[in-house]
Write a protein that holds these residues in place. Sequence first.
Motif, PDB file in Angstrom:
ATOM      1  N   SER A 893       0.846  -1.194   0.000  1.00 37.08           N
ATOM      2  CA  SER A 893       0.000   0.000   0.000  1.00 37.08           C
ATOM      3  C   SER A 893       0.878   1.239   0.000  1.00 37.08           C
ATOM      4  N   THR A 894       0.540   2.196  -0.885  1.00 36.30           N
ATOM      5  CA  THR A 894       1.294   3.443  -0.938  1.00 36.30           C
ATOM      6  C   THR A 894       0.361   4.606  -0.636  1.00 36.30           C
ATOM      7  N   CYS A 921      -3.088   1.976  -3.931  1.00 39.76           N
ATOM      8  CA  CYS A 921      -2.480   3.316  -3.959  1.00 39.76           C
ATOM      9  C   CYS A 921      -3.495   4.313  -3.412  1.00 39.76           C
ATOM     10  N   CYS A 924      -2.555   9.882  -4.057  1.00 40.43           N
ATOM     11  CA  CYS A 924      -1.340  10.136  -4.825  1.00 40.43           C
ATOM     12  C   CYS A 924      -1.687  10.852  -6.117  1.00 40.43           C
ATOM     13  N   CYS A 927      -0.194   8.021  -9.532  1.00 40.56           N
ATOM     14  CA  CYS A 927       0.588   6.899  -8.999  1.00 40.56           C
ATOM     15  C   CYS A 927       0.929   5.910 -10.104  1.00 40.56           C
ATOM     16  N   LEU A 929       2.837   2.012 -10.258  1.00 42.94           N
ATOM     17  CA  LEU A 929       3.584   0.930  -9.634  1.00 42.94           C
ATOM     18  C   LEU A 929       3.774  -0.161 -10.687  1.00 42.94           C
ATOM     19  N   CYS A 950      -3.994   3.539  -8.229  1.00 45.81           N
ATOM     20  CA  CYS A 950      -2.743   3.155  -8.900  1.00 45.81           C
ATOM     21  C   CYS A 950      -2.915   3.335 -10.400  1.00 45.81           C
TER      22      CYS A 950
END
Length: 950
Positions: A893-894, A921, A924, A927, A929, A950
């Motif tokens: 998880s970001t 995500c 952000c 994002c 990834l 994301c």
Amino acid sequence: FQVTVPNDVPGDGCHPTVSLGKRWPQYSSQPLVLADSYVDGGSLSATEYRTVVLPTADFVANEGDNWPVMNDVKALWFRSCGTAFSAQPVYEIMNIQLTDDPPVIGGAASTDSPTAGPTGTLTSAPVSSMPTPSPITPAPTSSPTTPYSLIFGSVDDAISKGEAEAVSCLVSQASTVSGTSDYLEIIPTKWHSGGLQLGCMEKNDSWECIKSCYDQGTVGAQPNFSSYSHLTFKARVSGHDGAGCQPRIGLSKRWPQYSSNDIILAGSYVDAGKLVADEWRNVIIPVADFVANEAEWPTMNDVKIIWFKSCGTDYNTQPVYQISDLILTNDPPTLMPTATPTKAPTTSAPTKAPTVSPSLATHRTSPSINGWFPLFSAERDAQDGKTWAVATNNEWPTVDPVASDHTMTVHIPAGQTVTYSGASSPKLDKVVVEGTLIIEPSDGDVKLTATTLIVEEMAVLEIRTDDTTPYTVTIEIDGALDSTADPQQSMVGLISLSGRVNVDGNAIPTKMAALAFAADASGTSITLSGSAASVDWAVGAEIVLPDTQQGLSPGHWNFPNNEPNGYVDQTEVRSIAAISTDDDGNTLVILDIPLQFAHSLGCHAAYITRSITFITSPTSTDRGHVMHTGEGAFDFKNARIQDFGRTTTDAISNTSIDDVSGLNFGDDLAQMTVSMQGTNQIGRYALHAHFSLVESVFYGNVVLYSPRNGLVPHNSRVLVSENIVVGANGSGIFLEGGLETGAVLNNFVIGTGGGTRGGDDGRFGSTQGTDMGHGGFGIWARMIYSEIDNNRAEGFFGRSPFAFFVHPGFVENLVIPDVPGTPQELAGKTLRQLRNGVLTLNTFGSFVSNSAYGTWQIGLDLSYFSKPANVPAGHIFEDTNLVVLAKSGRGVSTIHSQLFTMRGGSIDAVYPGNTITAIFCNNCNQCQLNWREEGVVNITGVEVLRGGNC
């Protein structure tokens, strides 16, 4: 309200905005842009206050869902424009009121005079955000003559020169003020000083300087202090109490990061012996006085920063500096005589001459240690009926065997080398080491019981065992904190103040082994893969098995009340009754008592017995801790540290102390008074390198059960390798301050369900980034300078087995200490200097081959990673393997981050019917990834592959 926006942010999508918030549930109102009909004149100004009138009804975003009524407003937010904008509005706000009689606004704002203040009860607004200077006594008329070199004379001198785009030459807490005479203003915090940078700020592809601060006619030149005899300037200082905290100046160089002597701006350096707030006074410092150590500061050239210093975290008030006419000269002015008949110091040493007896002081410090620590001596203790036994002839002194507990102190004076091999001791109050103390077995087990062991500067403490004998050493901490003599609770435990501490137990080659088969509840044995444990592990020793229960939902807001049977930690410790190798070449361990819970295939058993043990006695009033600060040495190897640490996962609440006595002890003593009584002092962890100025080692240790953190390098360089940490409620391994550069390799962390289960954003801003890592983590890192490789986490983590929180706030101007072993590309640098478009996790650090098996909310928790503009792959995480036993949660998880690459590895959710999201995500901006192109990440068993934005 009335507002000015002094940095005049251009529109292009970023506008000053206000909104309201409620706490529970977290509703947000409609954000209102501060422009047009809301603002007097239609727009805000950078040079004058303008009146804003907002109808409260305009804040209602959605009456049905988010904002049904206008009561219970919790926060009034003046908003950021977010990560897409490099420049943000700066708001200066006054006279915020709710009213039924708002002022009338409208029409274009006048450029000749300030907008008229609002009517009604509001007060008139000032013309400009610039404060009106208070009357001051004229500055001394004496001024330097040539030859001289002007470093700062006007605000233009705080801006870089050269062909590249200009930048500020100011550092951290410094700013400039324009007026009849321009000056620097430095407003330090407890953590940050401020000052002026010098020399090159940017180079071209040919490595030629194209932008510099203080160019001396040549872009990139730095002032050669050795060409001049004195540094002079005019100064005013306010805000500090003068008792222990005095205004100071120091110099530093960037490569390597040398620091000069700090000069206290008082005595013979200053007009009338003292700086004041309402009058400019001359300061004259011989350049030679900055030389702290000729070996470390061989020449006075290449000075990079002139610092006006903070007094540090022990002081609630800090000096506020105003500085003008900063000049290097060979013809300094003459200082005004002191205003009192007391002779000013004639020595160039930057210290105060003590004028009162040291016996009146309560605390001491030194240039090499971080913080203030209580004073103690035989004379002081005698007043409380306590006795000191002093070592002579290199022998342990005789201690009265019938003395009452905690009334005897053993003192090893400087010059004495003493070996202690006793089987027991009375419960000593202290062991004070100023010489050398060696604790080792001779012909039997060794035990020493005391409230505190103190290793003073240059003293040596060696604790060691011999693997050719079965004998062990136990250091037992037993005692109570003294809130009067030690209000910040630094004692009770092992404390090294620039001492040399070396703890070296017998090596254990095999520290953990995987289960070959699942272990059943009520089972009396376990089988481990391979035969290594059968050789290295001993009958009678202890092992630990992690909690591997499945199907919990730790992310639920009401955990553990949402679980039908609540939560019971299933971590188990057992002793080895017998050990052998089976027919398949695996290790069979017979347990002393049957297991209570099952432990699944995929987990490991860890060997937690060591030949040296530090333990808090079960009869002790308070828990012990181990801390080293300053110079000397600090190596901890193959020791067991049990029931240590006092800081809990509750909100940090520090006790603050200040010297308000007005007594002049000199710079290393103070008479402290408690200014605020705390309830949860920071920094009292199980094993803690606290601003250590030496390269240290934590190797092969076992840390059992800490109420907050287990192994803690704090702004220190520590190799953390092959340790076992069990049941640290906050973080098992905690890279605390953002300046840590040591590697974290091959460690095993077992979570037991402790911690607040919360992330770090909740306490980050209010504590200036100090109350972190409390949620229940395996390994937690504040920055990206360390190699974090081949670590294993198992069990139940309240938040996450692996976490990074790399928000630049409060750390971007901190200087990485130039400790031996630190890469020279890092030493002496700040995050701001290093963050150049190519800084990633992989520039100096790494995250490779780390794995976790257990229950958590987030397997790999990544917060505030900036996007490296010139590195297409971003931050690379290689071969991360996560096996999730929970019913809900996330793999990776970001938050507030942009660009990552997952290279190889796996995410495997094993509980049937789970709701696990593999990759998520949050919050952000664009994002990204990557996980297919760089090597497949095997994702199995999850409900959702990708979530969030994301």
